[in-house]
Design a protein around this motif. Structure first.
Motif, PDB file in Angstrom:
ATOM      1  N   TYR A 142       1.200  -1.832  -4.203  1.00 15.27           N
ATOM      2  CA  TYR A 142       0.104  -1.227  -4.965  1.00 15.27           C
ATOM      3  C   TYR A 142      -0.514  -2.186  -5.966  1.00 15.27           C
ATOM      4  CZ  TYR A 142       0.076   3.607  -3.425  1.00 15.27           C
ATOM      5  OH  TYR A 142      -0.100   4.735  -2.683  1.00 15.27           O
ATOM      6  N   ASP A 143       0.321  -2.926  -6.682  1.00 13.33           N
ATOM      7  CA  ASP A 143      -0.166  -3.818  -7.735  1.00 13.33           C
ATOM      8  C   ASP A 143      -0.044  -5.256  -7.216  1.00 13.33           C
ATOM      9  OD1 ASP A 143      -1.196  -4.516 -10.223  1.00 13.33           O
ATOM     10  OD2 ASP A 143       0.687  -4.230 -11.291  1.00 13.33           O
TER      11      ASP A 143
ATOM     12  N   PRO B 101      12.986   1.179   5.804  1.00 11.96           N
ATOM     13  CA  PRO B 101      11.607   1.585   5.535  1.00 11.96           C
ATOM     14  C   PRO B 101      11.565   2.788   4.596  1.00 11.96           C
ATOM     15  CG  PRO B 101      11.858   1.068   7.856  1.00 11.96           C
ATOM     16  CD  PRO B 101      13.234   1.049   7.247  1.00 11.96           C
ATOM     17  N   GLY B 102      10.631   2.749   3.632  1.00 10.47           N
ATOM     18  CA  GLY B 102      10.519   3.828   2.669  1.00 10.47           C
ATOM     19  C   GLY B 102       9.704   3.402   1.472  1.00 10.47           C
ATOM     20  N   ALA B 103       9.727   4.238   0.428  1.00 13.77           N
ATOM     21  CA  ALA B 103       8.936   4.024  -0.789  1.00 13.77           C
ATOM     22  C   ALA B 103       9.849   3.608  -1.928  1.00 13.77           C
ATOM     23  CB  ALA B 103       8.178   5.292  -1.138  1.00 13.77           C
ATOM     24  N   TYR B 104       9.455   2.545  -2.627  1.00 11.76           N
ATOM     25  CA  TYR B 104      10.245   1.976  -3.716  1.00 11.76           C
ATOM     26  C   TYR B 104       9.335   1.724  -4.917  1.00 11.76           C
ATOM     27  CZ  TYR B 104      13.467   1.272   0.136  1.00 11.76           C
ATOM     28  OH  TYR B 104      14.285   1.486   1.214  1.00 11.76           O
ATOM     29  N   GLY B 105       9.955   1.494  -6.077  1.00  9.24           N
ATOM     30  CA  GLY B 105       9.210   1.178  -7.291  1.00  9.24           C
ATOM     31  C   GLY B 105       8.925  -0.316  -7.367  1.00  9.24           C
TER      32      GLY B 105
ATOM     33  N   PRO C 191       4.095   5.012  -3.788  1.00  9.47           N
ATOM     34  CA  PRO C 191       5.310   4.241  -4.035  1.00  9.47           C
ATOM     35  C   PRO C 191       6.404   5.170  -4.542  1.00  9.47           C
ATOM     36  CG  PRO C 191       3.789   3.930  -5.847  1.00  9.47           C
ATOM     37  CD  PRO C 191       3.077   4.768  -4.815  1.00  9.47           C
ATOM     38  N   GLY C 192       7.621   4.690  -4.464  1.00 12.54           N
ATOM     39  CA  GLY C 192       8.741   5.475  -4.966  1.00 12.54           C
ATOM     40  C   GLY C 192       9.033   5.161  -6.417  1.00 12.54           C
ATOM     41  N   THR C 193      10.148   5.656  -6.896  1.00 10.74           N
ATOM     42  CA  THR C 193      10.553   5.434  -8.290  1.00 10.74           C
ATOM     43  C   THR C 193      11.816   4.597  -8.397  1.00 10.74           C
ATOM     44  OG1 THR C 193      11.770   7.514  -8.277  1.00 10.74           O
ATOM     45  CG2 THR C 193       9.488   7.588  -9.069  1.00 10.74           C
ATOM     46  N   THR C 194      12.431   4.253  -7.272  1.00 14.84           N
ATOM     47  CA  THR C 194      13.647   3.446  -7.299  1.00 14.84           C
ATOM     48  C   THR C 194      13.280   1.975  -7.373  1.00 14.84           C
ATOM     49  OG1 THR C 194      14.812   5.093  -5.972  1.00 14.84           O
ATOM     50  CG2 THR C 194      15.773   2.887  -6.064  1.00 14.84           C
ATOM     51  N   ASP C 195      13.601   1.336  -8.514  1.00 13.24           N
ATOM     52  CA  ASP C 195      13.337  -0.086  -8.690  1.00 13.24           C
ATOM     53  C   ASP C 195      14.434  -0.902  -8.010  1.00 13.24           C
ATOM     54  OD1 ASP C 195      11.099   0.519 -10.205  1.00 13.24           O
ATOM     55  OD2 ASP C 195      12.147   0.308 -12.113  1.00 13.24           O
ATOM     56  N   ILE C 196      14.063  -2.103  -7.565  1.00  9.48           N
ATOM     57  CA  ILE C 196      15.014  -3.016  -6.953  1.00  9.48           C
ATOM     58  C   ILE C 196      15.160  -4.213  -7.882  1.00  9.48           C
ATOM     59  CG2 ILE C 196      15.453  -4.511  -4.973  1.00  9.48           C
ATOM     60  CD1 ILE C 196      13.833  -2.465  -3.309  1.00  9.48           C
ATOM     61  N   THR C 197      16.358  -4.388  -8.441  1.00  2.10           N
ATOM     62  CA  THR C 197      16.610  -5.453  -9.405  1.00  2.10           C
ATOM     63  C   THR C 197      17.736  -6.383  -8.971  1.00  2.10           C
ATOM     64  OG1 THR C 197      18.098  -4.038 -10.660  1.00  2.10           O
ATOM     65  CG2 THR C 197      15.776  -4.061 -11.339  1.00  2.10           C
ATOM     66  N   SER C 198      18.268  -6.163  -7.774  1.00  2.00           N
ATOM     67  CA  SER C 198      19.329  -7.028  -7.265  1.00  2.00           C
ATOM     68  C   SER C 198      19.218  -7.097  -5.753  1.00  2.00           C
ATOM     69  CB  SER C 198      20.707  -6.499  -7.678  1.00  2.00           C
ATOM     70  OG  SER C 198      20.927  -5.233  -7.097  1.00  2.00           O
ATOM     71  N   GLY C 199      19.871  -8.084  -5.179  1.00  4.04           N
ATOM     72  CA  GLY C 199      19.842  -8.244  -3.738  1.00  4.04           C
ATOM     73  C   GLY C 199      20.481  -7.062  -3.042  1.00  4.04           C
ATOM     74  N   GLN C 200      19.869  -6.661  -1.917  1.00  5.26           N
ATOM     75  CA  GLN C 200      20.382  -5.544  -1.141  1.00  5.26           C
ATOM     76  C   GLN C 200      19.607  -5.433   0.157  1.00  5.26           C
ATOM     77  OE1 GLN C 200      18.913  -1.580  -2.847  1.00  5.26           O
ATOM     78  NE2 GLN C 200      18.658  -2.982  -4.586  1.00  5.26           N
ATOM     79  N   ALA C 201      20.092  -4.584   1.050  1.00  6.47           N
ATOM     80  CA  ALA C 201      19.372  -4.254   2.275  1.00  6.47           C
ATOM     81  C   ALA C 201      18.681  -2.917   2.052  1.00  6.47           C
ATOM     82  CB  ALA C 201      20.330  -4.169   3.449  1.00  6.47           C
ATOM     83  N   ILE C 202      17.416  -2.842   2.474  1.00  6.10           N
ATOM     84  CA  ILE C 202      16.669  -1.590   2.341  1.00  6.10           C
ATOM     85  C   ILE C 202      16.098  -1.206   3.699  1.00  6.10           C
ATOM     86  CG2 ILE C 202      16.133  -1.908  -0.106  1.00  6.10           C
ATOM     87  CD1 ILE C 202      13.312  -2.852   0.749  1.00  6.10           C
TER      88      ILE C 202
END
Length: 175
Positions: free
Chosen positions: A76-77, A23-27, A10-21
């Motif tokens: 992951y969790d 493919p990739g790794a996020y927190g 997983p990545g380290t960038t958390d998503i806490t608001s609406g957005q377009a993402i």
């Protein structure tokens, strides 16, 4: 049961608001209500966890008019989606959305690795695609709300699938 997928990290960038993402790794994903997360294009989206809250959040599966490929969501969790709506845009179908969760439910109030709450009496919550919980329970319709859930896809759990009140099944396979 199918063998669990060996996820990319997983990545380290958390998503806490609406957005377009893309493919990739996020927190961690923690949407707090009335937010929209758009999955832009087929590919693999890896997350540490999803713990949504508040009123209905929406996941939009945008296939970018691609006739091939799937949107694969790896977690992951645990995935506590709370109140969720999903939709498809620019092509695609429920059969091209796959979510795999490796959590045990230890971080959710329901104790489920994948959880969708009940909505209010005037609200139908919706999930599309296959869900595979490799080590925990799937609960659909958790809570005391009087709303309903509309599931289009398959629910697969290594432990159990629990369906609560107000469920409409379009097509679903339980394993």
């Amino acid at each position: 049961m199918p063998a669990p997928t060996n996820f990319p990290s997983p990545g380290t960038t958390d998503i806490t608001s609406g957005q377009a993402i893309t493919p990739g790794a996020y927190g961690d994903v923690t949407l707090r209500g009335k937010q929209t997360l758009t999955f832009s294009g087929p590919g693999i989206y890896t997350f540490k966890s999803i713990h949504n809250s508040g009123s209905i959040n929406n996941f939009v599966f945008d296939f970018a008019n691609s006739a091939v490929g799937s949107i694969k969501i790896y977690i992951y969790d645990d995935a506590d989606l709370n109140k969720i709506g999903t939709s498809l845009i620019n092509g695609g179908s429920e059969s091209r959305v796959f979510t795999e969760v490796h959590g045990t439910g230890a971080s959710t109030k329901s104790g489920a690795a994948f959880n969708i709450a009940n909505g209010s009496s005037s609200t139908t919550l919706k999930w599309m695609g296959t869900v595979y919980a490799t080590a925990g329970e799937i609960i659909i319709g958790q809570g005391s709300g009087l709303g309903s859930n509309d599931i289009s896809g398959s629910l697969i759990s290594a432990t159990k699938v629990t369906l609560k009140a107000g469920l409409t099944i379009k097509y679903v396979t339980f394993v």
